[in-house]
Scaffold this motif. Sequence first.
Motif, PDB file in Angstrom:
ATOM      1  N   ILE A  29       0.843  -1.209   0.000  1.00  0.00           N
ATOM      2  CA  ILE A  29       0.000   0.000   0.000  1.00  0.00           C
ATOM      3  C   ILE A  29       0.873   1.252   0.000  1.00  0.00           C
ATOM      4  O   ILE A  29       0.623   2.197  -0.761  1.00  0.00           O
ATOM      5  N   VAL A  30       1.898   1.245   0.838  1.00  0.00           N
ATOM      6  CA  VAL A  30       2.789   2.400   0.937  1.00  0.00           C
ATOM      7  C   VAL A  30       3.498   2.647  -0.403  1.00  0.00           C
ATOM      8  O   VAL A  30       3.759   3.783  -0.790  1.00  0.00           O
ATOM      9  N   LYS A  31       3.753   1.552  -1.130  1.00  0.00           N
ATOM     10  CA  LYS A  31       4.364   1.658  -2.463  1.00  0.00           C
ATOM     11  C   LYS A  31       3.423   2.411  -3.419  1.00  0.00           C
ATOM     12  O   LYS A  31       3.862   3.244  -4.208  1.00  0.00           O
ATOM     13  N   LEU A  32       2.133   2.103  -3.335  1.00  0.00           N
ATOM     14  CA  LEU A  32       1.137   2.813  -4.165  1.00  0.00           C
ATOM     15  C   LEU A  32       1.108   4.298  -3.823  1.00  0.00           C
ATOM     16  O   LEU A  32       1.020   5.148  -4.711  1.00  0.00           O
ATOM     17  N   VAL A  33       1.206   4.598  -2.537  1.00  0.00           N
ATOM     18  CA  VAL A  33       1.208   6.003  -2.099  1.00  0.00           C
ATOM     19  C   VAL A  33       2.440   6.705  -2.677  1.00  0.00           C
ATOM     20  O   VAL A  33       2.355   7.821  -3.188  1.00  0.00           O
ATOM     21  N   GLY A  34       3.585   6.033  -2.618  1.00  0.00           N
ATOM     22  CA  GLY A  34       4.817   6.597  -3.162  1.00  0.00           C
ATOM     23  C   GLY A  34       4.731   6.826  -4.666  1.00  0.00           C
ATOM     24  O   GLY A  34       5.241   7.817  -5.195  1.00  0.00           O
ATOM     25  N   GLN A  35       4.036   5.907  -5.329  1.00  0.00           N
ATOM     26  CA  GLN A  35       3.917   5.962  -6.795  1.00  0.00           C
ATOM     27  C   GLN A  35       2.954   7.060  -7.259  1.00  0.00           C
ATOM     28  O   GLN A  35       3.248   7.804  -8.184  1.00  0.00           O
ATOM     29  N   TYR A  36       1.804   7.159  -6.594  1.00  0.00           N
ATOM     30  CA  TYR A  36       0.746   8.074  -7.057  1.00  0.00           C
ATOM     31  C   TYR A  36       0.664   9.386  -6.284  1.00  0.00           C
ATOM     32  O   TYR A  36      -0.088  10.289  -6.663  1.00  0.00           O
ATOM     33  N   GLY A  37       1.401   9.486  -5.168  1.00  0.00           N
ATOM     34  CA  GLY A  37       1.404  10.737  -4.408  1.00  0.00           C
ATOM     35  C   GLY A  37       0.020  11.166  -3.956  1.00  0.00           C
ATOM     36  O   GLY A  37      -0.761  10.353  -3.470  1.00  0.00           O
ATOM     37  N   ARG A  38      -0.294  12.434  -4.157  1.00  0.00           N
ATOM     38  CA  ARG A  38      -1.575  12.975  -3.671  1.00  0.00           C
ATOM     39  C   ARG A  38      -2.797  12.392  -4.387  1.00  0.00           C
ATOM     40  O   ARG A  38      -3.915  12.569  -3.927  1.00  0.00           O
ATOM     41  N   ASP A  39      -2.570  11.692  -5.489  1.00  0.00           N
ATOM     42  CA  ASP A  39      -3.695  11.080  -6.230  1.00  0.00           C
ATOM     43  C   ASP A  39      -3.850   9.596  -5.911  1.00  0.00           C
ATOM     44  O   ASP A  39      -4.485   8.859  -6.674  1.00  0.00           O
TER      45      ASP A  39
END
Length: 256
Positions: free
Chosen positions: A229-239
């Motif tokens: 999940i944290v990887k997705l946050v890192g990848q997509y940022g605020r989106d």
Amino acid sequence: MNRVEEAFTNKKAFIPFVTAGDPDLETTEKILYAMQENGADLIEIGIPFSDPVAEGIVIQQADERALAAGTTTDQIFDMVEKIRDDIHIPMVFMTYVNVIFVYGMEKFAKRTKEIGMAGVIVPDVPFEEKAELEQVFGRYGLEVISLIAPTSKDRIQAIAKQAKGFVYCVSSFGVTGVRATIQEGVADMVREVKKAKDIPCAIGFGISTPEQAKEMAKISDGVIVGSAIVKLVGQYGRDCAEQVGEYVRAMKQAIM
């Protein structure tokens, strides 16, 4: 039954993790709503720390981003307080003992209770040194979640007997992170816990795909996912909230 155990009532629990303040607290807020809407049963909110010894590189980098953005423990408390009436599933903090000590243990526990959290996970406090934490947090009706790992071996039953809420079963040696295969001894760990106490067991560290989640849910009461999940946050940022929501939905469906 406490609020943490309620997450496991008549179902396999899906427990996602998010680092608060990565990339900012507004985004964290959106992620928490997305997780709830898409089937999360309990949420772990990570309070960033400069030396997160149990974490792999993905969560370490998230902690660095959150701290670089100026995220503080007080700001995280305020954010949770703001949304508490709209989040209807239990949430626990995951952080390191240094964060709690620097803030003040009594003050941290009191505030954690005031904002509606259900408990804490503190991975760097060994079983033998948990008494003070449990005493202080217990006064506020908060659970201190116990972790067991493949290295726990002879201590598993002792840890399980004193555990509250659920037992966090660490699926592999080393730090958190996405892995291709999960160590097989985890089923034995779960059996050992259940021998000692009738308490829910959730498996975490390294689970990232619906297939892995399904396999782990067969031998436990729930699945914990952080790094993916944290990887997705890192990848997509605020989106990222939409992507995180879709991921949570897929993982929850896999374990139903």
